[in-house]
Design a protein around this motif. Structure first.
Motif, PDB file in Angstrom:
ATOM      1  N   ARG A  85      13.434  14.255   7.672  1.00 57.83           N
ATOM      2  CA  ARG A  85      14.561  13.400   8.063  1.00 57.83           C
ATOM      3  C   ARG A  85      15.862  14.177   8.176  1.00 57.83           C
ATOM      4  O   ARG A  85      16.781  13.768   8.867  1.00 57.83           O
ATOM      5  N   PHE A  92      19.379   3.762  16.526  1.00 56.70           N
ATOM      6  CA  PHE A  92      18.573   2.591  16.850  1.00 56.70           C
ATOM      7  C   PHE A  92      19.272   1.674  17.855  1.00 56.70           C
ATOM      8  O   PHE A  92      20.498   1.672  17.967  1.00 56.70           O
ATOM      9  N   ASN A  96      21.952  -0.728  13.193  1.00 55.78           N
ATOM     10  CA  ASN A  96      21.490  -0.677  11.801  1.00 55.78           C
ATOM     11  C   ASN A  96      22.452   0.045  10.874  1.00 55.78           C
ATOM     12  O   ASN A  96      22.043   0.782   9.979  1.00 55.78           O
ATOM     13  N   PHE A  98      25.034   0.111   7.703  1.00 57.24           N
ATOM     14  CA  PHE A  98      24.977  -0.623   6.446  1.00 57.24           C
ATOM     15  C   PHE A  98      26.246  -1.479   6.334  1.00 57.24           C
ATOM     16  O   PHE A  98      27.349  -0.938   6.220  1.00 57.24           O
ATOM     17  N   HIS A 100      27.704  -3.274   4.135  1.00 61.97           N
ATOM     18  CA  HIS A 100      28.537  -3.331   2.926  1.00 61.97           C
ATOM     19  C   HIS A 100      29.268  -2.013   2.677  1.00 61.97           C
ATOM     20  O   HIS A 100      29.947  -1.865   1.675  1.00 61.97           O
TER      21      HIS A 100
ATOM     22  N   ARG B 124      14.838  -5.801   8.678  1.00 68.79           N
ATOM     23  CA  ARG B 124      13.981  -4.616   8.598  1.00 68.79           C
ATOM     24  C   ARG B 124      14.704  -3.343   9.024  1.00 68.79           C
ATOM     25  O   ARG B 124      14.439  -2.264   8.521  1.00 68.79           O
ATOM     26  N   GLY B 125      15.606  -3.501   9.985  1.00 61.56           N
ATOM     27  CA  GLY B 125      16.336  -2.349  10.520  1.00 61.56           C
ATOM     28  C   GLY B 125      17.083  -1.587   9.435  1.00 61.56           C
ATOM     29  O   GLY B 125      17.258  -0.377   9.540  1.00 61.56           O
ATOM     30  N   GLN B 126      17.530  -2.306   8.395  1.00 59.44           N
ATOM     31  CA  GLN B 126      18.237  -1.637   7.304  1.00 59.44           C
ATOM     32  C   GLN B 126      17.304  -0.672   6.571  1.00 59.44           C
ATOM     33  O   GLN B 126      17.687   0.436   6.215  1.00 59.44           O
ATOM     34  N   GLU B 128      14.622   0.688   7.873  1.00 55.59           N
ATOM     35  CA  GLU B 128      14.259   1.778   8.788  1.00 55.59           C
ATOM     36  C   GLU B 128      15.384   2.803   8.890  1.00 55.59           C
ATOM     37  O   GLU B 128      15.132   4.001   8.885  1.00 55.59           O
ATOM     38  N   ALA B 129      16.633   2.290   8.986  1.00 54.89           N
ATOM     39  CA  ALA B 129      17.757   3.219   9.088  1.00 54.89           C
ATOM     40  C   ALA B 129      17.817   4.096   7.847  1.00 54.89           C
ATOM     41  O   ALA B 129      18.016   5.311   7.929  1.00 54.89           O
ATOM     42  N   ALA B 130      17.619   3.486   6.677  1.00 58.69           N
ATOM     43  CA  ALA B 130      17.661   4.251   5.430  1.00 58.69           C
ATOM     44  C   ALA B 130      16.513   5.257   5.379  1.00 58.69           C
ATOM     45  O   ALA B 130      16.698   6.413   4.981  1.00 58.69           O
ATOM     46  N   GLU B 131      15.334   4.813   5.824  1.00 55.84           N
ATOM     47  CA  GLU B 131      14.179   5.715   5.817  1.00 55.84           C
ATOM     48  C   GLU B 131      14.431   6.897   6.746  1.00 55.84           C
ATOM     49  O   GLU B 131      14.131   8.044   6.400  1.00 55.84           O
ATOM     50  N   ALA B 132      15.001   6.615   7.916  1.00 55.41           N
ATOM     51  CA  ALA B 132      15.277   7.681   8.877  1.00 55.41           C
ATOM     52  C   ALA B 132      16.317   8.655   8.344  1.00 55.41           C
ATOM     53  O   ALA B 132      16.405   9.790   8.816  1.00 55.41           O
ATOM     54  N   ILE B 144      20.972   0.508  -0.993  1.00 57.49           N
ATOM     55  CA  ILE B 144      21.327  -0.109   0.286  1.00 57.49           C
ATOM     56  C   ILE B 144      20.967  -1.597   0.349  1.00 57.49           C
ATOM     57  O   ILE B 144      21.782  -2.414   0.749  1.00 57.49           O
TER      58      ILE B 144
END
Lengths: 249, 228
Positions: A85, A92, A96, A98, A100, B124-126, B128-132, B144
Motif C-alpha cells: 500500500r 476512488f 472516500n 474520512f 471526521h 464500505r468505501g471508508q 476500502e480507503a483505509a485498507e488502500a 477511522i
C-alpha cells in the motif's frame, strides 16, 4: 550492470482470473506497465475494469494468476500489506475521504500512523501537495464543506502523500458534476506529467486519448486489444472495440 | 376524611416512595454502565472475522436480546450466590445488586447490536480507503470507523437507558425495595381505596418526569447527527 529503467515492467499481470460466485469477472488478464507510463483502461460497464485496478493493490484477491508490483507479489499469501500500500496509491470514484478528519489530517494521517513517518515532515509535504492541488486554504476544512471536485483533489493529494510508485484512479470523475470534471482531470494530468505511473479506469475518452501512453480495452473480463491512443482511437482492429467507440465518441 | 386531608396523607408517603425511586435510578445507572462495557466487547466481538470470537459474541447477543427481561432477572436472583469470596474477602450480593446484574445482560446484548449496527452503517468505501492506505482491519476500526459512529450510537443508547429504567420495577417481584414495591406497600398501609389511583399516578409521574427528557434529548441529538 546497466539495465534501462523500462526494460522491466513495474507492474505485471499474468493470467489473472477472478470470480464473484459463479460470475467470472476477469478471465485471464495480462498486462505490463512500465515506470512512468500512463495507462487508461476503458470498456463497457461490468467488463471488469475496476476489478483489474482493485486486484493490483490487493483490495480484491484473485483466484488464479500472478500480479507483481516491483519485487512484490500481490497474490503471495505472506504479502506485506503495508509495503504494497506504500507503493500503490488509489483514488476512488466516491472520494472516500474520512469525514471526521480535516483535509490536512486526511492527507497526512496514513504516512504518520501507518508508515510511522515524522509528523512535521509529513505535514509539510501534505501542505505542499494541497498547494499543488490548488487547495492551499482548505487544509483545516472538513470534507463535507468541500465540493466534489475539491474532495477528489484532496483524495489525490492523500494518495500522493504516501509517496507511491503508482497510483490507481478508479473512475475518479464519474461521480462529479460536469463542471468539476475538468479540474480533477487537470489534477490527474499534473500527477502524470510529474512522472508518476498512473493506471486510470475512465469513461473520459478525450482524456484517455490526450493523457495516456497506452489504452487497454476490456470487455467481458478479457483485454480485447491495447495500443497507443493515436492508433487505438483511429484504427481499432476488433469489432467490439469499434462498436464501443462508436457508442461513446 | 376530606379531600385535602387525603392529599396531605399521600404527600406524607411520597418521601418513602421517592427513596424507592432512587433505588430504580441507582440500579438503572449501574446496569447501563455494566451493560455498555460488556456490550462494547460483545459488539466488537460480533464484528470479528475470527470465528472463535465472532460466533460466541453473536450467540450471546441473540440469546440475551431475545430473552424476557424478567426471566433473566429470576436467573440472577435465584442462581447467583448471596455472597462471594474473592481472595478471602467476602462481598455481599444483596438482591438489588443481583437484580442490577440481571438487567445488565439484556442491556449488554442490545448495546452490542447498537455497536454492530453503527459500525455497519459506515459506508464500505471508508474501509476500502483505509485498507488502500495500509491500515489493518483493527486500526481501521479504531482510528477511522468507530470515531465516525460514536455520535450515531448516542441516541439509541439513550433510548436503551430509558427502556432500562422503565423495566427496573420488575425487580419488585424478586423483593427489591424500589418505587413500585414501596407504592404498593404504602397503599396497603393506608388501607383506603381512594388513595389507590393518586398513589400510582404519582409513581407514573416520577418515571415520566425522569424518562421523558431523556427521550426528547435523544430525538434532538438523532436529528442533529443525521443532518451532519
Amino acid at each position: 550492470m546497466t539495465i534501462s529503467p523500462n526494460s522491466q515492467p513495474l507492474i505485471s499481470l499474468r493470467g489473472v482470473h477472478k470470480s464473484f460466485g459463479a460470475f467470472e469477472v476477469l478471465r485471464g488478464i495480462d498486462m505490463d506497465i512500465c515506470k512512468g507510463e500512463v495507462v487508461a483502461i476503458i470498456g463497457p460497464s461490468g467488463s471488469g475494469k475496476s476489478t483489474i485496478l482493485r486486484t493490483i493493490n490487493g483490495l480484491t484477491p484473485v483466484n488464479k494468476g500472478t500480479i507483481k508490483v516491483g519485487d512484490i507479489t500481490v497474490s503471495d499469501p505472506e504479502l506485506d500489506q503495508v509495503k504494497l500500500r506504500h507503493r500503490v496509491g488509489m483514488v476512488f470514484q466516491q472520494y472516500n475521504l474520512f469525514p471526521h478528519k480535516t483535509v490536512l489530517e486526511n492527507v497526512a494521517m496514513a504516512p504518520i500512523q501507518v508508515l510511522k513517518q515524522p509528523r512535521r515532515e509529513v505535514e509539510d509535504r501534505a501542505q505542499k501537495l494541497l498547494a499543488d492541488m490548488r487547495l492551499p486554504d482548505k487544509a483545516n476544512s472538513y470534507p463535507g464543506e468541500l465540493s466534489g471536485g475539491q474532495q477528489q483533489r484532496v483524495a489525490i493529494a492523500r494518495a500522493l502523500c504516501m509517496e507511491p510508485e503508482v497510483i490507481l484512479f478508479d473512475e475518479v470523475t464519474a461521480a462529479l458534476d460536469p463542471e468539476m470534471v475538468k479540474e480533477v482531470l487537470s489534477a490527474v494530468r499534473k500527477v502524470a506529467e510529474d512522472g508518476m505511473t498512473c493506471i486510470l479506469v475512465t469513461h473520459e475518452m478525450g482524456f484517455a486519448r490526450e493523457a495516456a501512453d497506452h489504452v487497454y480495452f476490456t470487455d467481458k473480463g478479457v483485454i480485447v486489444e491495447h495500443a497507443p491512443p493515436a492508433e487505438f482511437f483511429s484504427q481499432a482492429s476488433d469489432p467490439r472495440t469499434a462498436e464501443f467507440l462508436s457508442k461513446v465518441l | 376524611m376530606t379531600t385535602s386531608n387525603l392529599y396531605l396523607q399521600i404527600l406524607e408517603w411520597m418521601p418513602f416512595v421517592l427513596q424507592g425511586f432512587v433505588m430504580n435510578i441507582l440500579m438503572s445507572l449501574l446496569a447501563i454502565v455494566i451493560g455498555t462495557a460488556v456490550g462494547t466487547f460483545l459488539g466488537l466481538g460480533q464484528l470479528s472475522l475470527n470465528f472463535t470470537i465472532g460466533l460466541p459474541s453473536k450467540l450471546l447477543t441473540q440469546l440475551f436480546r431475545n430473552a424476557p427481561w424478567l426471566v433473566l432477572l429470576f436467573y440472577c436472583i435465584f442462581l447467583m450466590p448471596y455472597q462471594v469470596n474473592i481472595a478471602g474477602i467476602t462481598i455481599e450480593l444483596p438482591s438489588w445488586l443481583r437484580a442490577t446484574i440481571g438487567f445488565s445482560f439484556p442491556v449488554a446484548a442490545n448495546f452490542s447490536e447498537i455497536v454492530r449496527g453503527a459500525v455497519k452503517s459506515v459506508p464500505r468505501g471508508q474501509w476500502e480507503a483505509a485498507e488502500a492506505l495500509g491500515y489493518s482491519r483493527k486500526a481501521t476500526l479504531f482510528r477511522i470507523i468507530l470515531p465516525q459512529c460514536l455520535t450515531r450510537m448516542i441516541p439509541p443508547w439513550m433510548n436503551l437507558y430509558a427502556l432500562l429504567l422503565t423495566a427496573t420495577p420488575l425487580s419488585m417481584i424478586v423483593g427489591v425495595e424500589e418505587a413500585l414495591g414501596r407504592t404498593q406497600a404504602a397503599v396497603q398501609a393506608q388501607s383506603d381505596s381512594r388513595v389507590l389511583i393518586p398513589m400510582y399516578a404519582a409513581l407514573l409521574a416520577m418515571f415520566f418526569l425522569y424518562t421523558w427528557p431523556i427521550n426528547r434529548l435523544s430525538l434532538v441529538l438523532e436529528r442533529r447527527f443525521r443532518t451532519k
